[in-house]
Write a protein that holds these residues in place. Structure first.
Motif, PDB file in Angstrom:
ATOM      1  N   ALA A 281       0.827  -1.208   0.000  1.00  0.00           N
ATOM      2  CA  ALA A 281       0.000   0.000   0.000  1.00  0.00           C
ATOM      3  C   ALA A 281       0.859   1.254   0.000  1.00  0.00           C
ATOM      4  N   SER A 282       2.019   1.190   0.695  1.00  0.00           N
ATOM      5  CA  SER A 282       2.889   2.356   0.701  1.00  0.00           C
ATOM      6  C   SER A 282       3.504   2.602  -0.664  1.00  0.00           C
ATOM      7  N   ALA A 283       3.708   1.490  -1.423  1.00  0.00           N
ATOM      8  CA  ALA A 283       4.290   1.658  -2.754  1.00  0.00           C
ATOM      9  C   ALA A 283       3.331   2.366  -3.691  1.00  0.00           C
ATOM     10  N   ALA A 284       2.024   2.284  -3.392  1.00  0.00           N
ATOM     11  CA  ALA A 284       1.044   2.942  -4.259  1.00  0.00           C
ATOM     12  C   ALA A 284       1.209   4.451  -4.234  1.00  0.00           C
ATOM     13  N   GLU A 285       1.855   4.967  -3.200  1.00  0.00           N
ATOM     14  CA  GLU A 285       2.045   6.413  -3.111  1.00  0.00           C
ATOM     15  C   GLU A 285       3.269   6.903  -3.882  1.00  0.00           C
ATOM     16  N   GLY A 286       4.007   5.962  -4.450  1.00  0.00           N
ATOM     17  CA  GLY A 286       5.062   6.331  -5.387  1.00  0.00           C
ATOM     18  C   GLY A 286       6.341   6.830  -4.751  1.00  0.00           C
ATOM     19  N   PRO A 287       7.126   7.535  -5.545  1.00  0.00           N
ATOM     20  CA  PRO A 287       6.775   7.978  -6.903  1.00  0.00           C
ATOM     21  C   PRO A 287       6.876   6.864  -7.939  1.00  0.00           C
ATOM     22  N   TRP A 288       6.159   7.077  -9.056  1.00  0.00           N
ATOM     23  CA  TRP A 288       6.168   6.180 -10.195  1.00  0.00           C
ATOM     24  C   TRP A 288       6.673   6.952 -11.416  1.00  0.00           C
TER      25      TRP A 288
ATOM     26  N   ARG B  50       5.927   2.259 -20.596  1.00  0.00           N
ATOM     27  CA  ARG B  50       6.389   1.355 -19.541  1.00  0.00           C
ATOM     28  C   ARG B  50       6.302   2.123 -18.230  1.00  0.00           C
ATOM     29  N   ILE B  51       5.826   1.466 -17.185  1.00  0.00           N
ATOM     30  CA  ILE B  51       5.665   2.115 -15.881  1.00  0.00           C
ATOM     31  C   ILE B  51       6.539   1.383 -14.868  1.00  0.00           C
ATOM     32  N   ARG B  52       7.348   2.149 -14.174  1.00  0.00           N
ATOM     33  CA  ARG B  52       8.243   1.568 -13.179  1.00  0.00           C
ATOM     34  C   ARG B  52       8.151   2.354 -11.874  1.00  0.00           C
ATOM     35  N   ALA B  53       8.331   1.618 -10.780  1.00  0.00           N
ATOM     36  CA  ALA B  53       8.373   2.257  -9.467  1.00  0.00           C
ATOM     37  C   ALA B  53       9.761   2.843  -9.230  1.00  0.00           C
ATOM     38  N   ALA B  54       9.840   3.732  -8.254  1.00  0.00           N
ATOM     39  CA  ALA B  54      11.121   4.372  -7.959  1.00  0.00           C
ATOM     40  C   ALA B  54      12.151   3.374  -7.465  1.00  0.00           C
ATOM     41  N   GLY B  55      11.698   2.259  -6.884  1.00  0.00           N
ATOM     42  CA  GLY B  55      12.632   1.266  -6.369  1.00  0.00           C
ATOM     43  C   GLY B  55      13.013   0.193  -7.365  1.00  0.00           C
ATOM     44  N   PHE B  56      12.685   0.377  -8.644  1.00  0.00           N
ATOM     45  CA  PHE B  56      13.015  -0.633  -9.653  1.00  0.00           C
ATOM     46  C   PHE B  56      14.528  -0.780  -9.775  1.00  0.00           C
ATOM     47  N   GLN B  57      14.996  -2.022  -9.775  1.00  0.00           N
ATOM     48  CA  GLN B  57      16.433  -2.300  -9.843  1.00  0.00           C
ATOM     49  C   GLN B  57      16.903  -2.259 -11.294  1.00  0.00           C
ATOM     50  N   VAL B  58      17.746  -1.293 -11.612  1.00  0.00           N
ATOM     51  CA  VAL B  58      18.268  -1.187 -12.966  1.00  0.00           C
ATOM     52  C   VAL B  58      19.483  -2.093 -13.119  1.00  0.00           C
TER      53      VAL B  58
END
Length: 342
Positions: A18-25, A116-124
Motif C-alpha cells: 500500500a505504501s508503494a502505491a504512493e510512489g513515486p512512479w 512502460r511504468i516503473r516504481a522508484a525502487g526498480f532495480q536497474v
C-alpha cells in the motif's frame, strides 16, 4: 473488447504494498528500438493516461482516447493497466487486453505509443563499461579518415596508371574515394543516430579509412609476394582475406553504434566472412571450374622485385607438352594421335 487477460505472470509483476502505491512512479514513453524518449514522474497511483488534458500523463497520439487507460493496484496488490473503454484498447505482444498486469519491463501500447511504468525502487542493470573511446569522435577522426581515404585513392591511381600523366585522373580518383567514404560512413552514421542517439560520423569515417588502408595493403602485399616468390596462392585466394577485412570493418561500425554487444557482433561478422568466402568459391567453380580466383595482379611490379628464378624457354615448352597430354587424356585421345592423323 476482450475480457481481462494478464499480460505477464505474477512472478514478473510482484505485488506492490500500500505504501508503494504512493510512489513515486515513472511513466516512460519508448521508441521502437526500446530507447526512452520521455520519462515523467507521478507521485502516486492511480495514473490516468490519455490524450485529454485532465490526465496525469498526456499522450500526444491521435490514436489514443481522451481518457484511454488508468494504472492502479488490483485486489491482489499488483500494478495493472485498465482500459477505460477506448476504441483502440491496450496491446501487449500483439494481443489486446482489457486489463494488463505490469511488471517493471512490461511494455504496453496505447494507440501508437509504447509505454512502460516503473516504481522508484526498480532495480536497474549494472552500468556498462565505457568502451566508446570518446576521444575518437568529432572532427579529428573524421579528418583522419578522409586523409586516409584520399591517400589510398591517390596511391592506387599512381600504381595502376600506365598512361601519360594527367592531373584530372588523380582528381577523379580522389573524388570517387571521398564520395564513397561519405556515402558509406553516412549510412552508418544514420544507423548510429537511429539506434544509438548520436551520429558519430567522424568515427565511422575513421573506421572506413582504416579499413580501406588495410584492404589496399592486403592486396598489394598479396601481389608483391605472389610475384616475388612465384606463389600463385597469394593472388588466387587474396579475395578471402579481403572478405575477412570487410567483415572486420563492419564489426567496428557495429561496435560504434552499440558497444555493449561485442561478442554478438563477432559471431555475426564471422558468419558474414564465412558466407562471403563461400559465395566466392561457388562463383569461381561456376566460372572456371576451380575454387581459386583467376590469376590477376592489380599492379605492375618492376623485375627487380622478383626473387624466384625465371623459367627458361625449354622448361616452358616442356610444361606445354605436359599440358597437351593432359588435355588429350581428358578428351579420350591417346598422346600423339594428332600426329598420326596428320
Amino acid at each position: 473488447m476482450n475480457g481481462p487477460s494478464p499480460g505477464v505472470s505474477p512472478a514478473d509483476a510482484p505485488p506492490a504494498s500500500a505504501s508503494a502505491a504512493e510512489g513515486p512512479w515513472f511513466v516512460e514513453i519508448l521508441a521502437r528500438s526500446g530507447e526512452v524518449l520521455q520519462r515523467q514522474r507521478v507521485e502516486a497511483l492511480p495514473i490516468r493516461l490519455g490524450r485529454g488534458y485532465g490526465n496525469d500523463v498526456i499522450l500526444d497520439d491521435d490514436y489514443a482516447a481522451a481518457a484511454h487507460a488508468v494504472a492502479e493496484l488490483d485486489a491482489d496488490g499488483r500494478l495493472v493497466l485498465r482500459d477505460l473503454g477506448s476504441r483502440n484498447g491496450i496491446h501487449h505482444r500483439g494481443k489486446r487486453h482489457a486489463e494488463l498486469v505490469l511488471g517493471g519491463d512490461t511494455v504496453a501500447r496505447i494507440g501508437h505509443t509504447a509505454i512502460r511504468i516503473r516504481a522508484a525502487g526498480f532495480q536497474v542493470a549494472p552500468e556498462l563499461r565505457d568502451r566508446t573511446l570518446h576521444r575518437w569522435e568529432g572532427v579529428m577522426p573524421g579528418a583522419a579518415g578522409i586523409l586516409l581515404v584520399g591517400a589510398v585513392s591517390l596511391f592506387a591511381r599512381w600504381l595502376s596508371d600506365i598512361q601519360y600523366f594527367e592531373l584530372v585522373r588523380y582528381f577523379e580518383a580522389l573524388a570517387w574515394g571521398i564520395g564513397a567514404a561519405l556515402l558509406w560512413s553516412g549510412a552508418w552514421a544514420f544507423a548510429n543516430r537511429l539506434f544509438g542517439r548520436h551520429a558519430r560520423l567522424g568515427r565511422h569515417l575513421f573506421v572506413f579509412g582504416c579499413g580501406l588502408l588495410a584492404l589496399a595493403a592486403c592486396l598489394l602485399l598479396a601481389s608483391l609476394l605472389g610475384y616475388a616468390f612465384a606463389l600463385e596462392g597469394f593472388t588466387h585466394y587474396a579475395s578471402h582475406a579481403a572478405t575477412l577485412l570487410l567483415a572486420g570493418v563492419i564489426y567496428f561500425h557495429l561496435c560504434t553504434i552499440r558497444p555493449g554487444h561485442r561478442l554478438r557482433y563477432r559471431w555475426l561478422c564471422a558468419a558474414m566472412a564465412v558466407l562471403g568466402s563461400g559465395l566466392i568459391l561457388v562463383a569461381n567453380v561456376q566460372r572456371s571450374g576451380r575454387f581459386s580466383d583467376e590469376l590477376y595482379m592489380w599492379v605492375l611490379l618492376p623485375p627487380e622485385v622478383r626473387v624466384s628464378p625465371d623459367h627458361g624457354i625449354d622448361q616452358f615448352m616442356r610444361e606445354v607438352d605436359g599440358m597437351k597430354e593432359q588435355l588429350d587424356r581428358g578428351r579420350g585421345r591417346k598422346p600423339g594421335e594428332d600426329e598420326i592423323e596428320n
